[in-house]
Enzyme design. Structure first.
Site, PDB file in Angstrom:
ATOM      1  N   SER A   1     -10.853  -5.434  -0.067  1.00  0.00           N
ATOM      2  CA  SER A   1     -11.520  -4.284   0.536  1.00  0.00           C
ATOM      3  C   SER A   1     -12.386  -3.617  -0.520  1.00  0.00           C
ATOM      4  O   SER A   1     -11.982  -3.524  -1.682  1.00  0.00           O
ATOM      5  CB  SER A   1     -10.479  -3.292   1.051  1.00  0.00           C
ATOM      6  OG  SER A   1     -11.088  -2.049   1.327  1.00  0.00           O
ATOM      7  N   ALA A   2     -13.549  -3.110  -0.132  1.00  0.00           N
ATOM      8  CA  ALA A   2     -14.430  -2.457  -1.123  1.00  0.00           C
ATOM      9  C   ALA A   2     -14.017  -1.014  -1.398  1.00  0.00           C
ATOM     10  O   ALA A   2     -14.073  -0.555  -2.527  1.00  0.00           O
ATOM     11  CB  ALA A   2     -15.876  -2.508  -0.644  1.00  0.00           C
TER      12      ALA A   2
ATOM     13  N   CYS B   1      -2.004   5.348   7.510  1.00  0.00           N
ATOM     14  CA  CYS B   1      -2.073   4.744   8.839  1.00  0.00           C
ATOM     15  C   CYS B   1      -0.886   5.129   9.704  1.00  0.00           C
ATOM     16  O   CYS B   1      -0.938   4.995  10.909  1.00  0.00           O
ATOM     17  CB  CYS B   1      -2.117   3.229   8.733  1.00  0.00           C
ATOM     18  SG  CYS B   1      -3.461   2.658   7.727  1.00  0.00           S
TER      19      CYS B   1
ATOM     20  N   ASN C   1       0.791  -1.231   0.000  1.00  0.00           N
ATOM     21  CA  ASN C   1       0.000   0.000   0.000  1.00  0.00           C
ATOM     22  C   ASN C   1       0.825   1.285   0.000  1.00  0.00           C
ATOM     23  O   ASN C   1       0.349   2.328  -0.399  1.00  0.00           O
ATOM     24  CB  ASN C   1      -0.951   0.005   1.201  1.00  0.00           C
ATOM     25  CG  ASN C   1      -0.229  -0.193   2.511  1.00  0.00           C
ATOM     26  OD1 ASN C   1       0.597  -1.095   2.646  1.00  0.00           O
ATOM     27  ND2 ASN C   1      -0.503   0.642   3.484  1.00  0.00           N
TER      28      ASN C   1
END
Lengths: 376, 118
Positions: free
Chosen positions: A201-202, A318, A147
């Site tokens: 993940s959507a 994050c 990511n």
């Protein structure tokens, strides 16, 4: 404002929202109810599960909807570890990788884990993986696309290696991959990849937030982390979030694996590298470019760009509240200063050439101003 | 996330840059936390007559650097030593909890400079 943070989240697709709306309004039934309201909700969930099963090339009974990809990753690791424990008295052994998402790293905490290093190219070495596998090894979890930098691991090759090792092994090694960032671009055919568990993940694929999914190959001895009713094939209790599940199904069916955005990303990289002291960190999937800039700090750059109308992020959304450099950038052997000076620019469906041109016009001045303040 | 004062100072810091022939230079920070600060002082009769900073750091570190310069300018060295990270945080309209260390860093840099006064 120009949005260049599609790796953090994506805007919901118009068609996705349209499909979801009825389930937020009149079709509010509980899928566990036997009356018509319930039947309607149940059918919507079944149809969505079919879409995911088609995308994953798996059976309907192998798709579990969760409240997020983080939850799916937790379920994959902790659910399997707890499930396996019942079957044998030996020690559980997990092999994962140093650049995994926090939801994997935190789920592995306090377990018997081997963390595979990555090279400066961000890739794990398959010989390293093979060398770390012991008779005790139960689970290998390797992220499909990272990511923060977008680097792609060769999941298919790892899958084949594990299959080969499993032939001569007393108990099976299960193979999990976190495919959250990969799903827009790379095949998630579980047979082709040879995985037993796969996380989606959507909201990274133009769907709603608050919904993820875990593929669980039939026969994988996983147990639920959230218990209660018999929802989601008894692997995830809780009344189904019908609208979100419908939205995820639609988002999945809209995935085209079209990689044409790569051209725009490559142009971005080429132009940014013309700035003195700009470096490109290793990259992979078509939409992510992670840069480091000498003499400035990432957060200051992100906020400055925000003031100029551009939304990008530091290493990862994050980690932006922490003071330590990103674990991913440290793992690819970046110096502390290079890691702190990094920003991630991530493109998406709506990104235009004009937006990239505007960004490229603004960036040098912003970098220059911060260097004047730092004197470097 | 950030107060107006922090954003104002980050966007238009008044004291950034080098001083020609500074009397004192102070440093603080480390690569691990990502902030590197240098403070330059001009001293006359034990008073800070001019002050500037160079900061490689986040929004809070830059804003706090600018604030410490403003608070220290015109003060005697003794008075300047009394500037605390709490003062800076307050003047900035309270730093986020995770960024309080930025205020500590800038006072460290100032103290590092003053310590060198003979």
């Amino acid at each position: 404002m120009i949005y260049l943070d599609y790796a953090a989240t994506t805007p919901i697709h118009k068609k996705v929202l349209e499909k979801m709306m009825p389930y937020l309004k009149d079709s509010y039934g509980n899928a566990s109810s036997v009356h018509r309201f319930g039947q309607e909700a149940r059918q919507a969930i079944d149809e969505s599960r079919e879409k995911l099963a088609k995308f994953l090339n798996c059976k309907l009974t192998e798709v579990i909807f969760t409240g997020s990809a983080t939850e799916a990753n937790n379920l994959a690791i902790k659910g399997l570890v707890q499930g396996i424990k019942k079957e044998k008295s030996q020690k559980i052994h997990i092999i994962t990788c140093s650049i995994e998402h926090k939801s994997i790293l935190e789920s592995c905490k306090n377990l018997n884990v081997t963390y595979l290093p990555v090279g400066i190219d961000g890739l794990i070495n398959l010989d390293d993986l093979e060398a770390e596998i012991t008779p005790d090894t139960d689970l290998v979890s390797v992220m499909y696309a990272n990511n923060e930098i977008g680097i792609i691991q060769d999941i298919e090759k790892i899958g084949k290696l594990i299959k080969k090792i499993n032939k001569n092994k007393q108990h099976k090694i299960y193979f999990h991959t976190d495919a959250v960032q990969a799903a827009n671009w790379l095949t998630c055919d579980v047979e082709k990849l040879g995985v037993d568990l796969l996380t989606l993940s959507a909201h990274k694929i133009y769907g709603p937030k608050g919904i993820g999914a875990l593929y669980v190959r039939n026969g994988t001895p996983i147990i639920p982390l959230i218990v209660g009713g018999d929802h989601e094939l008894r692997l995830r209790a809780g009344t189904e979030n019908v609208a979100n599940i419908v939205g995820m199904g639609e988002a999945i069916s809209l995935i085209s694996l079209d990689k044409s955005i790569e051209k725009l990303r490559d142009k971005l990289i080429k132009q940014v590298l013309k700035i003195d002291g700009a470096k490109i960190n290793p990259y992979g999937i078509p939409n992510i470019a992670n840069f480091s800039f000498d003499g400035i700090e990432g957060e200051a750059l992100v906020i400055s760009l925000d003031q100029q109308g551009f939304a990008v992020s530091t290493g990862s959304a994050c980690t932006s509240s922490e003071l330590v450099p990103s674990h991913v950038l440290k793992a690819i052997n970046l110096s502390d200063l290079d890691a702190h000076s990094s920003i991630r620019v991530s493109l998406g469906k709506n990104t235009t050439d004009k937006e990239i041109n505007n960004f490229l016009k603004t960036l040098p001045d912003v970098v220059d101003r911060l260097r004047q303040i730092s004197g470097r | 996330m950030y107060s107006e004062e922090i954003m104002k100072r980050f966007t238009n810091p008044k004291f950034f840059g080098k001083l020609d022939n500074p009397d004192l230079i102070g440093n603080a920070g480390n690569p691990q936390c990502g902030d590197l600060l240098t403070i330059y002082l001009k001293i006359s009769r034990k008073k800070i007559t001019d002050i500037k900073f160079e900061t490689l750091g986040c929004v809070s570190a830059i804003a706090a650097s600018d604030m410490v310069c403003e608070l220290a300018k015109g003060k005697t060295l003794k008075k300047a030593l009394e500037i605390s990270s709490t003062d800076i945080s307050k003047q900035l309209g309270n730093l986020p909890v995770l960024k309080v260390h930025c205020a500590q860093l800038v006072t460290q840099a100032l103290k590092d400079a003053i310590r060198k006064y003979k």
